[in-house]
Scaffold this active site. Structure first.
Site, short mmCIF file in Angstrom:
data_model
loop_
_atom_site.label_atom_id
_atom_site.label_comp_id
_atom_site.label_asym_id
_atom_site.label_seq_id
_atom_site.Cartn_x
_atom_site.Cartn_y
_atom_site.Cartn_z
N GLY A 100 0.86 -1.19 0.00
CA GLY A 100 0.00 0.00 0.00
C GLY A 100 0.90 1.23 0.00
O GLY A 100 2.07 1.16 -0.37
N ILE A 104 2.32 3.00 2.41
CA ILE A 104 3.53 2.99 3.25
C ILE A 104 4.51 1.93 2.74
O ILE A 104 5.72 2.17 2.69
CB ILE A 104 3.16 2.78 4.74
CG1 ILE A 104 2.23 3.90 5.21
CG2 ILE A 104 4.42 2.73 5.61
CD1 ILE A 104 1.63 3.71 6.60
N ARG A 163 -2.55 -9.26 -0.58
CA ARG A 163 -3.79 -9.90 -1.01
C ARG A 163 -3.97 -9.83 -2.52
O ARG A 163 -4.60 -10.64 -3.13
CB ARG A 163 -4.98 -9.21 -0.34
CG ARG A 163 -5.33 -9.84 1.01
CD ARG A 163 -6.60 -9.24 1.54
NE ARG A 163 -6.50 -7.77 1.51
CZ ARG A 163 -7.55 -6.96 1.55
NH1 ARG A 163 -8.76 -7.44 1.62
NH2 ARG A 163 -7.38 -5.65 1.55
N ARG A 215 1.08 -3.05 12.99
CA ARG A 215 0.44 -3.28 14.28
C ARG A 215 1.11 -4.50 14.91
O ARG A 215 1.39 -5.50 14.21
CB ARG A 215 -1.05 -3.57 14.10
CG ARG A 215 -1.91 -2.36 13.78
CD ARG A 215 -2.00 -1.38 14.97
NE ARG A 215 -2.86 -0.25 14.66
CZ ARG A 215 -2.43 0.90 14.13
NH1 ARG A 215 -1.15 1.08 13.86
NH2 ARG A 215 -3.28 1.89 13.90
N GLU A 238 0.76 -3.63 23.34
CA GLU A 238 1.18 -2.26 23.60
C GLU A 238 0.43 -1.65 24.78
O GLU A 238 -0.77 -1.87 24.88
CB GLU A 238 0.88 -1.42 22.33
CG GLU A 238 2.11 -0.83 21.72
CD GLU A 238 1.85 -0.20 20.38
OE1 GLU A 238 2.11 -0.84 19.35
OE2 GLU A 238 1.37 0.93 20.36
N HIS A 253 6.24 3.08 19.23
CA HIS A 253 5.19 3.48 18.27
C HIS A 253 5.36 4.94 17.81
O HIS A 253 4.50 5.79 18.03
CB HIS A 253 3.79 3.27 18.87
CG HIS A 253 2.74 3.04 17.80
ND1 HIS A 253 1.71 2.14 17.95
CD2 HIS A 253 2.58 3.57 16.57
CE1 HIS A 253 0.95 2.15 16.86
NE2 HIS A 253 1.46 3.02 16.00
N GLY A 289 6.00 5.80 14.56
CA GLY A 289 5.88 5.87 13.09
C GLY A 289 5.44 7.22 12.57
O GLY A 289 6.05 7.77 11.65
#
Ligand code: DGY
Length: 324
Positions: free
Chosen positions: A159, A161, A181, A242, A271, A289, A291
């Site tokens: 995608g 990112i 996918r 995630r 987390e 986390h 990002g």
């Protein structure tokens, strides 16, 4: 709408620019800075809300919607990932859900590549050595890492990112394979010189596996003990999507036993807790986390969320809707 002024509940701190936008149209309830509201307290303040702005730390489900009541029209998640939101449950109640795609692409890919450099070039380990005041001296065999040039990046989920990560890898002289996918459009494959591979082939051939797929029931523990065993013993894993996409206990064991060479992790299965087995290992680079954590990106995310709220409250289509 309850009365004439909409009530907008913001669950966690957001940048001032976004608050200012929300205040143009409604009465804004803000939490104390830096305090996570327990669900029960959040549900109390939600009563009568027309809109809610939430972050990935809040569970947004039927109970959340019911606590707000029938006036709730929109929930704007300040994140691209929306695994914290039960989108079908909200859709059933006619509530629009939005997220923040696009604006955090580069920031997240930067952290993914930064973690990759950190673990392959042993930057964290080197810094820990210096900070512990351990004596050292330069010699040709000292703290050797792994170079990236000529190696293969395997992107799981090409995608926005994933593509930004692939572009960074290209700039470092890596070749790119990907799985997901579905196949990416031909022009995307061509611009990244990216080759599609089934997941098992990607795991067996990539020198770096970087995860960019969303967390869904299909991707939970996508990287488990079996997947880790399929990777090369010299390979590195990077996770900025995630935590639960990776079986963290299996990863800690794989890193300890040398099943793979190392990992760079920005997200964690439970987390904010980190599997204790990871904390003592030198072949893992860790970040809490981060990002999307730049001033510019967080401002862009929160203002996009606020614009989504404004659009829905004005009866217009949101900019970035999540559909069930
Ligand atoms: C996201 O947007 O999903 C990130 O994890 C938080 O920035």
């Amino acid at each position: 709408m309850t009365g004439t002024t909409p009530r907008i509940v913001v669950s966690r701190w957001i940048p001032d620019d976004a608050v200012a936008l929300l205040r143009e149209v409604g009465e804004v309830w803000l939490p104390e800075p830096d305090r996570a509201l327990p669900a029960a307290e959040l549900h109390e303040v939600l009563a009568g809300a027309d809109a809610a702005v939430v972050t990935l730390s809040e569970r947004v489900d039927a109970a959340f919607a019911d606590a707000a009541g029938p006036g709730l029209k929109v929930v704007a998640n300040v994140a691209v990932g929306h695994d914290n939101v039960d989108v079908p449950a909200l859709a059933e109640r006619g509530i629009t859900v939005t997220n923040t795609p696009g604006v955090l692409t580069d920031a997240t890919a930067d952290i993914a590549f930064g973690l990759l450099l950190s673990v392959t070039r042993r930057l964290g380990e080197g810094e820990r050595l210096l900070r512990s005041r351990t004596p050292w001296s330069f010699h040709l065999g000292f703290m050797l890492g792994s170079g990236l040039q000529g190696k293969t990046l395997g992107v799981v989920g090409l995608g926005q990112i994933g593509r930004a990560m692939a572009a960074r890898a290209q700039a470092f002289g890596m070749s790119v394979v990907y799985t997901g996918r579905r196949r990416a459009p031909a022009d995307v494959e061509a611009s990244l010189d990216a080759t599609y591979l089934p997941q098992d082939e990607l795991l067996a051939t990539a020198d770096v596996v970087s995860l960019h797929c969303p967390l869904t029931t299909e991707t939970r523990h996508l990287i488990d003990a079996e997947a880790l065993a399929a990777m090369k013993p010299t390979a590195f894993l990077v996770n900025t999507t995630r935590g639960p996409v990776v079986d963290e206990a299996a990863l800690a064991a794989a890193l300890r036993e040398g099943t793979i060479a190392g990992a760079g992790l920005d997200v964690f299965e439970h987390e904010p807790d980190v599997h204790p087995g990871l904390l003592d290992l030198d072949n893992v680079a860790l970040a809490p986390h981060l990002g999307s954590a730049t001033v510019e990106t967080r401002t862009a995310m929160a203002t996009l969320a606020a614009r989504n709220v404004l659009a829905v409250l004005a009866g217009e289509p949101p900019l970035t809707e999540v559909t069930p």
